[in-house]
Write a protein that holds these residues in place. Sequence first.
Motif, PDB file in Angstrom:
ATOM      1  N   SER A  50     -41.259  44.876 -11.592  1.00  0.00           N
ATOM      2  CA  SER A  50     -41.039  46.103 -12.382  1.00  0.00           C
ATOM      3  C   SER A  50     -40.063  45.862 -13.526  1.00  0.00           C
ATOM      4  N   ASN A  56     -43.513  42.561 -19.470  1.00  0.00           N
ATOM      5  CA  ASN A  56     -43.776  43.997 -19.359  1.00  0.00           C
ATOM      6  C   ASN A  56     -43.089  44.788 -20.474  1.00  0.00           C
ATOM      7  N   LYS A  57     -42.559  44.067 -21.481  1.00  0.00           N
ATOM      8  CA  LYS A  57     -41.843  44.773 -22.548  1.00  0.00           C
ATOM      9  C   LYS A  57     -42.448  44.513 -23.919  1.00  0.00           C
ATOM     10  N   GLY A  60     -47.964  42.415 -25.337  1.00  0.00           N
ATOM     11  CA  GLY A  60     -49.013  42.166 -24.345  1.00  0.00           C
ATOM     12  C   GLY A  60     -50.241  41.493 -24.925  1.00  0.00           C
ATOM     13  N   ASP A 136     -52.581  45.328 -20.208  1.00  0.00           N
ATOM     14  CA  ASP A 136     -51.633  46.431 -20.222  1.00  0.00           C
ATOM     15  C   ASP A 136     -50.270  45.937 -19.709  1.00  0.00           C
ATOM     16  N   LEU A 137     -49.218  46.696 -19.980  1.00  0.00           N
ATOM     17  CA  LEU A 137     -47.877  46.190 -19.669  1.00  0.00           C
ATOM     18  C   LEU A 137     -47.472  46.328 -18.197  1.00  0.00           C
ATOM     19  N   ASP A 138     -48.427  46.627 -17.328  1.00  0.00           N
ATOM     20  CA  ASP A 138     -48.118  46.636 -15.890  1.00  0.00           C
ATOM     21  C   ASP A 138     -48.490  45.302 -15.233  1.00  0.00           C
ATOM     22  N   ILE A 139     -48.662  44.270 -16.048  1.00  0.00           N
ATOM     23  CA  ILE A 139     -49.142  42.972 -15.536  1.00  0.00           C
ATOM     24  C   ILE A 139     -48.236  42.420 -14.421  1.00  0.00           C
ATOM     25  N   LEU A 140     -46.912  42.531 -14.586  1.00  0.00           N
ATOM     26  CA  LEU A 140     -46.023  41.908 -13.602  1.00  0.00           C
ATOM     27  C   LEU A 140     -46.068  42.648 -12.264  1.00  0.00           C
ATOM     28  N   ASN A 141     -46.224  43.961 -12.329  1.00  0.00           N
ATOM     29  CA  ASN A 141     -46.384  44.734 -11.088  1.00  0.00           C
ATOM     30  C   ASN A 141     -47.587  44.236 -10.310  1.00  0.00           C
ATOM     31  N   ALA A 317     -48.796  50.472 -21.979  1.00  0.00           N
ATOM     32  CA  ALA A 317     -48.300  49.947 -23.263  1.00  0.00           C
ATOM     33  C   ALA A 317     -48.170  51.069 -24.290  1.00  0.00           C
TER      34      ALA A 317
END
Length: 574
Positions: A50, A56-57, A60, A136-141, A317
């Motif tokens: 998270s 995630n910042k 992307g 999308d920027l939720d890749i690390l989750n 994003a």
Amino acid sequence: MPDLTNLGEVFQTDVLILGGGLAGLIVACRIKETNGDTDVLVVEKSTAGSAGGKANKGAGVMWVMDETDDVDAFREYYCKVHGHDLCDQELLEKLCGSTLEMVRHLERWGIDIKREADGRLARLEALPLWSLCAYDLDILNKLKARAVQLGVKTLDKTQSVELLTEANRVVGAVGFDLIDGTYRIFKSKAVVLATGSCNWMVSNMWFSGRGDGIAAAYRAGAELRNAEFSNFYNLGVRGSMEALVGGQFALYNSEGEYLAAKYCGDSEVDIDIGILLGMEKEVMEGRGPIVFEESEFFANNAIGASGLLFRWKRPVADAFWHRLMEKQAKYNSDTAWRPEVIPMFIGEFAAMKTDHDMRTTLEGAWALGDTNRTGSGWSGARPHPSGLRGSGLTWAAVSALLSEKSLVQYAKEAAEPKIDPEQVSAFKEQIYTPMKREGGLSPRDAIRRLQEVLTPPRFGVRKSKERIEEALVRVREVWHQAETEVTAAKDWHMLGLCSDLRNMTQCADLYYTACLARTESRGWHYREDFPARDDEKWLRWIDLKQNDGKTAISTHRIPIERYKTKPEVVTAVR
Ligand SMILES: Cc1cc2nc3c(=O)[nH]c(=O)nc-3n(C[C@H](O)[C@H](O)[C@H](O)COP(=O)(O)OP(=O)(O)OC[C@H]3O[C@@H](n4cnc5c(N)ncnc54)[C@H](O)[C@@H]3O)c2cc1C
């Protein structure tokens, strides 16, 4: 001899991954997929998935060599225009050949890779030699969830500080819990440094890059490479903290003269050091301030304002960027029709030297992603990731893929690591010292002093022997303060900052040491006392290594005879 369990909480694993960003999570997933029996522990300073990591910042957007992209043409272009003939061309080709494998793995792990309507990866007219993909920027989750599902263990809010060694082998690490201060001791057959680069806490979105893993590895005896190329700047509107990516094509001086035509190379699609030198020259000669014309930005900008951020439907994003833009509109101090633009320091110290399997020069230690982007050699004479936007993420992912085989094999075959309790005890004493000081300097003040050295263009863009030496004196004063004066004021997060301060100061020292050694100008390294490129002397990499508390410098000839792209004779003086 002290007993380990009396010194702190002990963890044992086969592979210890320091840093739970993109690189760390990908290598963790791959190890578990190919070798389910291998124990993998990811130790993260923030919260993996998270809050931690940079993936995630950002925008992307990832650089890819699609099937139709011509690797030979790309290599020729990249080595000349961006790498200035300092690239490890064999690694560059290996990287090019691995980007589609990266896309396949990401899709397999449930990452929604955005494509054009016809299913192809994106190609921009202005970037004819390569392609891009977006997520999308939720890749690390998503990656963290996948890693946990595969059996990877994670430990958050734990700052690793030093590497444990057994002669020339890395056998673990020590650090502490940022919430309650518990001392943690990690024993591992193999250690992966995935702690990111050093950005010296200047620009807010690059705040997490504090050089922890790189500085710790250097202290443990690892070699660094290409440290002189750590001076990345973007452009920013004065008073704003967000980067104006591609803004160089929209700049005017106070006489209304368009600056790109004067200072940007023909084939430069990103930001070139020439525009930074040019902006300074214009101001020094009385033609400042440099202002930004928004309509030009949209007409001429190949990468930043071309709608790339919002081309695909990416809810996370979109929300992230809209919130950021709203804040910027509200708080940006310069609301003039043509606002003033200044160089915006980002840094990017990513100098871990590695081989093509991402092994460092210390046995048992690998380095990935933002730790070794410049040190691995492929990107040549420029800091990460100017020139090839999208390659930060790609390198983080591909370096993880390239490391997996040798890592797993080593973890299988290596002898049981032996931890020296004396070393663990000495590190403990040193790490907690700022906690014991009753009064002293706040690490925040010392960090500010360090930033005052690093950020002005006269110390980061247009260098000279005198100014580099001045910078080194000032950096070493901060180092002395870090060692003797800073206090954590009995706060564990401040203790973390004290450790960050040491690491950032060490990275700054190494950066300027390498800058002093390279007596020529090449790519993003500009010396006004040596303004020309000097191939006869400097078709070489500079390596740094700690030797008896001092930095030993060695240079290594580029094996250009093995490489396909040959340098032309260069006589140009900037
Ligand atoms: C604003 C912004 C926009 C960007 N946009 C793009 C883009 O569009 N395309 C692109 O290719 N690249 C982009 N990048 C760069 C890209 O995000 C990075 O290159 C990439 O994410 C690096 O991944 P990494 O895993 O190597 O390092 P990081 O993401 O930095 O992860 C390192 C992790 O290590 C942890 N850590 C650090 N020190 C310690 C310690 N002592 N102990 C334990 N853990 C520690 C950190 O908290 C972090 O979670 C952008 C970067 C930023 C900041």
